[in-house]
Design a protein around this motif. Structure first.
Motif, PDB file in Angstrom:
ATOM      1  N   LYS A 349       0.830  -1.217   0.000  1.00  0.00           N
ATOM      2  CA  LYS A 349       0.000   0.000   0.000  1.00  0.00           C
ATOM      3  C   LYS A 349       0.857   1.256   0.000  1.00  0.00           C
ATOM      4  N   GLY A 350       2.145   1.117   0.299  1.00  0.00           N
ATOM      5  CA  GLY A 350       3.051   2.270   0.246  1.00  0.00           C
ATOM      6  C   GLY A 350       2.869   3.249   1.394  1.00  0.00           C
ATOM      7  N   CYS A 351       2.307   2.796   2.525  1.00  0.00           N
ATOM      8  CA  CYS A 351       2.096   3.754   3.619  1.00  0.00           C
ATOM      9  C   CYS A 351       3.286   3.751   4.585  1.00  0.00           C
ATOM     10  N   ASP A 352       3.342   4.798   5.417  1.00  0.00           N
ATOM     11  CA  ASP A 352       4.475   4.946   6.343  1.00  0.00           C
ATOM     12  C   ASP A 352       4.303   4.038   7.552  1.00  0.00           C
ATOM     13  N   LEU A 353       3.085   4.018   8.079  1.00  0.00           N
ATOM     14  CA  LEU A 353       2.788   3.162   9.222  1.00  0.00           C
ATOM     15  C   LEU A 353       1.591   2.294   8.855  1.00  0.00           C
ATOM     16  N   LEU A 354       1.571   1.084   9.358  1.00  0.00           N
ATOM     17  CA  LEU A 354       0.400   0.244   9.145  1.00  0.00           C
ATOM     18  C   LEU A 354      -0.036  -0.350  10.477  1.00  0.00           C
ATOM     19  N   VAL A 355      -1.317  -0.181  10.780  1.00  0.00           N
ATOM     20  CA  VAL A 355      -1.886  -0.672  12.033  1.00  0.00           C
ATOM     21  C   VAL A 355      -2.692  -1.928  11.703  1.00  0.00           C
ATOM     22  N   VAL A 376       3.297  -1.438  12.278  1.00  0.00           N
ATOM     23  CA  VAL A 376       4.521  -1.654  11.508  1.00  0.00           C
ATOM     24  C   VAL A 376       5.071  -0.289  11.131  1.00  0.00           C
ATOM     25  N   GLY A 377       6.347  -0.075  11.436  1.00  0.00           N
ATOM     26  CA  GLY A 377       6.987   1.199  11.112  1.00  0.00           C
ATOM     27  C   GLY A 377       7.625   1.177   9.733  1.00  0.00           C
ATOM     28  N   PRO A 378       8.159   2.320   9.293  1.00  0.00           N
ATOM     29  CA  PRO A 378       8.751   2.430   7.958  1.00  0.00           C
ATOM     30  C   PRO A 378       9.914   1.458   7.739  1.00  0.00           C
ATOM     31  N   ASP A 379      10.598   1.085   8.839  1.00  0.00           N
ATOM     32  CA  ASP A 379      11.727   0.159   8.714  1.00  0.00           C
ATOM     33  C   ASP A 379      11.292  -1.286   8.998  1.00  0.00           C
ATOM     34  N   ASP A 380       9.978  -1.519   8.922  1.00  0.00           N
ATOM     35  CA  ASP A 380       9.408  -2.863   9.138  1.00  0.00           C
ATOM     36  C   ASP A 380       9.452  -3.325  10.589  1.00  0.00           C
ATOM     37  N   THR A 381       9.829  -2.441  11.525  1.00  0.00           N
ATOM     38  CA  THR A 381       9.818  -2.845  12.937  1.00  0.00           C
ATOM     39  C   THR A 381       8.369  -2.973  13.400  1.00  0.00           C
ATOM     40  N   ILE A 382       8.170  -3.866  14.345  1.00  0.00           N
ATOM     41  CA  ILE A 382       6.816  -4.137  14.834  1.00  0.00           C
ATOM     42  C   ILE A 382       6.689  -3.654  16.265  1.00  0.00           C
ATOM     43  N   ASP A 383       5.651  -2.877  16.539  1.00  0.00           N
ATOM     44  CA  ASP A 383       5.344  -2.501  17.922  1.00  0.00           C
ATOM     45  C   ASP A 383       4.020  -3.205  18.265  1.00  0.00           C
TER      46      ASP A 383
END
Ligand code: PMT
Length: 409
Positions: A349-355, A376-383
């Protein structure tokens, strides 16, 4: 901001963020407030009482059974005298003791003896904050009517990155003013930012009386719009059909179908700083809509409905040259590895953050008051967030967006 004549009791507990509370005390004093400071023993390991005494111009209270302190102002008198108690930083330990009504030191005893508004600014390691015990205590304190400010998202003293940093003194100052009923003059952290939020379901008409819909109530998106507005943003909410009232300070455009939602977003996306796509948009729509109600035939036969794809609104926005600086997508999944699916969807989807939420999980997703999401953050890290109320999830998402939009970010 004028706090002349206001009596503020600042409670400091033992965390590295205690140094920021010196700045908070200075802000209160500068605004004209009479500030008294009480410190836990652990707090004094981080900042000396002399610092707060110099900033506040008052003796700092540290011990429950100190004759000299009690002679100047007793602990019950401290509680009676204050108009608001501000606890900053509030460690996990302090939150637990407050939630359980323990009175095992000066700060917790004064808290129990106090009947006015309480503002709490938690600060701790992100895992401690995310722990179910801490979240349970936070819920208890919120249910008691206390104001929780933060914590914010970012790098922490322990080296971890995530949610747990104490909010900035200006934010705690503002929340204290609000708790005292003094109109805030400090800008909110999103003041001047223009935010668009989509929320709710869409309805794809089959004929004038029937439609294809989904179970979205709009609660998640409305909580996000409310939180963005509370932080000072100018918020446009593009909403599918819902029974919810518009959040305060939010402009709302009502739409019904996916194509109407797409048109409303197209018309209002320019010059937005952030866009959050929480709506559950139909992926398919009937290729033809009957003008009149489709009649059941006398032959008892079923009917076949031909569906075409709808336009992907989120992907359309991220493809624009003038896209908002921060675009947040959602993912509603059922089963499988949520993190993997979410990373993949963020890229597609090309978004910066994905919830992402697993809407088949109890307490998550559609219609309820809670949600368990990962971001998911821009660097693919998961919170991975714990199960939270939707307004709490909204606050965590807005923490990430606020960090994203900071000039240095
Ligand atoms: O409204 P509630 O009852 O509170 O429920 C909240 C929620 C479950 C609806 C919410 O948390 C959520 O998951 N929203 C996204 C639902 C969804 O459509 O997910 P998706 O994985 O199908 O879509 C991915 C993203 O693309 C979403 O940001 C969606 O808004 C967007 N999309 C999808 C299709 C389309 N045609 N256009 C889009 O922009």
């Amino acid at each position: 901001m004028d706090l002349t004549g206001r009596r503020i009791l600042l409670g400091v507990s033992g965390g590295i963020a205690a140094y920021k509370s010196a700045e908070l005390a200075r802000l209160f004093v500068k605004a004209g407030a009479d500030v008294r400071v009480m410190m836990t023993r652990a707090a004094q390991e981080f900042v000396g009482a002399a610092t707060f005494a110099a900033l506040s111009g008052n003796l700092v209270a540290t011990e429950l059974f100190d004759a000299q302190q009690e002679a100047q102002i007793g602990h019950i008198e401290m509680a009676d005298n204050a108009q608001v108690i501000v606890l900053a930083p509030a460690t996990a330990n302090l939150l637990a003791r407050l939630a359980h009504g323990l009175a095992d030191d000066l700060v917790t005893t004064v808290y129990l003896a106090f009947t006015g508004p309480v503002v709490i600014a938690p600060a701790m390691n992100k895992n401690m904050w995310g722990h179910a015990a801490t979240q349970h205590n936070v819920e208890t304190l919120r249910a008691r009517g206390h104001v929780l400010v933060g914590p914010g998202d970012g790098e922490m003293a322990c080296g971890h990155v995530g949610v747990g940093r104490m909010s900035e003194p200006a934010q705690i100052f503002e929340a204290t003013c609000a708790a005292l009923g003094v109109a805030g003059e400090l800008p909110g952290e999103l003041t001047g930012r223009r935010v668009l939020v989509t929320a709710g379901s869409t309805r794809e008409a089959i004929d004038p009386v029937r439609f294809i819909g989904n179970r979205s109530s709009g609660k998640m998106g409305y909580a996000i719009a409310a939180e963005a507005a509370a932080r000072g943003a100018e918020v446009l909410l593009v909403s599918g059909p819902t029974a919810l009232a518009s959040p305060a300070g939010v402009t709302r455009i009502d739409v019904e179908s996916a194509s109407e939602m797409a048109e409303a977003v197209d018309a209002h996306i320019a010059d937005r700083d952030a866009a959050i796509f929480a709506a559950a948009v139909a992926d398919f729509t009937p290729t033809a809509r009957a003008d009149l109600k489709i009649k059941k035939g006398a032959d008892g036969q079923g009917m076949t409905l031909e569906l075409g794809r709808t336009r992907d609104i989120l992907a359309g926005v991220t493809a624009r040259a003038d896209r908002p600086r921060c675009v947040v997508g959602f993912a509603a999944e059922t089963g499988g590895d949520l993190a993997d699916k979410a990373r993949d969807k963020r890229r597609r989807k090309g978004c910066d953050l994905l919830v992402a939420n697993d809407v088949s999980e109890a307490g998550s997703g559609f219609a309820g008051d809670t949600n368990r999401v990962l971001i998911v953050g821009p660097d693919d890290t998961i919170d991975q967030l714990p199960l939270l109320t939707k307004p709490q999830v909204a606050a965590r998402i807005l923490d990430r967006i606020t960090t994203f939009l900071k000039p240095e970010a």
